[in-house]
Write an enzyme that holds these catalytic residues in place. Structure first.
Site, PDB file in Angstrom:
ATOM      1  N   ASP A  78     -16.420  45.197  -1.283  1.00  0.00           N
ATOM      2  CA  ASP A  78     -16.693  43.891  -0.648  1.00  0.00           C
ATOM      3  C   ASP A  78     -18.170  43.482  -0.571  1.00  0.00           C
ATOM      4  OD1 ASP A  78     -14.002  44.309  -0.290  1.00  0.00           O
ATOM      5  OD2 ASP A  78     -13.976  44.007   1.874  1.00  0.00           O
ATOM      6  N   ASP A 111     -12.729  41.018  -0.575  1.00  0.00           N
ATOM      7  CA  ASP A 111     -11.953  40.399   0.468  1.00  0.00           C
ATOM      8  C   ASP A 111     -11.600  39.012  -0.084  1.00  0.00           C
ATOM      9  OD1 ASP A 111     -11.110  41.207   3.044  1.00  0.00           O
ATOM     10  OD2 ASP A 111     -12.619  39.959   4.039  1.00  0.00           O
ATOM     11  N   HIS A 132      -9.266  35.948   0.895  1.00  0.00           N
ATOM     12  CA  HIS A 132      -8.332  35.376   1.867  1.00  0.00           C
ATOM     13  C   HIS A 132      -7.873  33.972   1.502  1.00  0.00           C
ATOM     14  CE1 HIS A 132      -9.156  38.744   4.414  1.00  0.00           C
ATOM     15  NE2 HIS A 132     -10.408  38.428   4.639  1.00  0.00           N
ATOM     16  N   HIS A 172     -13.906  33.585   6.383  1.00  0.00           N
ATOM     17  CA  HIS A 172     -14.851  34.184   5.429  1.00  0.00           C
ATOM     18  C   HIS A 172     -14.089  34.553   4.161  1.00  0.00           C
ATOM     19  CE1 HIS A 172     -12.905  37.498   7.561  1.00  0.00           C
ATOM     20  NE2 HIS A 172     -13.006  38.158   6.425  1.00  0.00           N
ATOM     21  N   LYS A 207      -7.914  41.996  -2.004  1.00  0.00           N
ATOM     22  CA  LYS A 207      -7.074  42.327  -0.835  1.00  0.00           C
ATOM     23  C   LYS A 207      -7.235  41.245   0.213  1.00  0.00           C
ATOM     24  CE  LYS A 207     -10.839  44.936   1.097  1.00  0.00           C
ATOM     25  NZ  LYS A 207     -11.302  43.919   2.044  1.00  0.00           N
ATOM     26  N   CYS A 216     -14.085  47.776   6.324  1.00  0.00           N
ATOM     27  CA  CYS A 216     -13.429  48.024   5.035  1.00  0.00           C
ATOM     28  C   CYS A 216     -13.884  49.323   4.379  1.00  0.00           C
ATOM     29  CB  CYS A 216     -13.619  46.829   4.118  1.00  0.00           C
ATOM     30  SG  CYS A 216     -12.628  45.424   4.696  1.00  0.00           S
TER      31      CYS A 216
HETATM   32  C1  VGL Z   1     -14.240  43.051   6.490  1.00  0.00           C
HETATM   33  C2  VGL Z   1     -14.046  42.155   8.589  1.00  0.00           C
HETATM   34  C3  VGL Z   1     -13.142  41.226   8.130  1.00  0.00           C
HETATM   35  C4  VGL Z   1     -14.887  44.049   5.587  1.00  0.00           C
HETATM   36  C5  VGL Z   1     -13.317  42.151   6.013  1.00  0.00           C
HETATM   37  O1  VGL Z   1     -14.926  43.829   4.355  1.00  0.00           O
HETATM   38  O2  VGL Z   1     -15.381  45.084   6.104  1.00  0.00           O
HETATM   39  N1  VGL Z   1     -14.597  43.054   7.777  1.00  0.00           N
HETATM   40  N2  VGL Z   1     -12.779  41.244   6.843  1.00  0.00           N
HETATM   41 ZN    ZN Z   2     -11.676  39.683   5.882  1.00  0.00          ZN
END
Ligand code: VGL
Ligand code: ZN
Length: 197
Positions: A11, A53, A55, A72, A97, A141
């Site tokens: 990420d 990430d 979404h 985000h 993901k 993550c």
């Molecule tokens: C993450 C918070 C929300 C991460 C992803 O990649 O660590 N943290 N979504």
């Molecule tokens: Zn996230």
């Protein structure tokens, strides 16, 4: 090929870097460090996997729909793109993901490639026994990816100089590292200490 290793970069996206929607303090500091690891793995002919990430615009992961986080890494947005200086290379494998509308999903092992294969499937298919994990965020993550990797029987090395945490509480990253160590991760620092060939 008995002892294959892979680099897993978690990420490293604009929204987790300074100026992003869920910025990790100095999150972009990991980029040049991880680029060195990327170069080293590429030179050794070892595979490199990038998770992201990814979404939908509406998901219960977001505070706007009852969840914990400001929106985000929305699919197709600038914030969801990898940091522009991250060296993705040409035969890059990207796994996504967080696509569910009703679930949080922190682990890279929940991520799937463009054929729908999960990270665990891809690693096993490639004969990988050990993974080296870096990226963002240490306390979410990265932590979940490391714990899931250990649970699935992989040896896992945490690249301590290539991670950064959200730290809603100041000590969250330290605590996450403690938990990962208890679970069996090896903590590694410094590109020169690694002999991956
Ligand atoms: C993450 C918070 C929300 C991460 C992803 O990649 O660590 N943290 N979504
Ligand atoms: Zn996230």
């Amino acid at each position: 090929m008995e002892n294959r290793k892979a680099l897993v970069i978690v990420d490293v996206q604009n929204d987790f870097c300074p100026g992003g929607a869920l910025a990790v303090r100095d999150g972009d500091r990991v980029v040049p460090v991880l680029n060195k690891y990327i170069e080293k793995f590429a030179q050794a002919g070892m595979p490199i996997f990038f998770t992201r990430d990814w979404h939908p615009p509406r998901t219960t992961h977001f505070s706007t729909d009852g969840g914990s986080w400001p929106p985000h890494c929305v699919q197709g947005s600038k914030g969801a793109e990898f940091h522009p200086e991250l060296q993705l290379g040409s035969d890059t494998v990207v796994l996504s993901k967080g696509m569910a509308v009703d679930k949080d999903s922190y682990s890279g092992f929940d991520a799937v490639d463009s054929c729908g294969l999960s990270l665990g499937d891809v690693l096993r298919q490639s004969g990988i026994k050990r993974i080296y994990v870096g990226g963002l965020a240490t306390d979410y993550c990265v932590k979940q990816t490391v714990l899931d990797g250990l649970k699935r029987g992989f040896q896992v090395v945490l690249l301590q100089d290539g991670i950064g945490g959200v730290n809603l509480q100041a000590e969250d990253s330290d605590r996450a590292i403690e938990i990962m160590v208890k679970a069996g991760v090896t903590v590694g620092v410094g590109i020169d200490k690694f002999h991956i060939e």
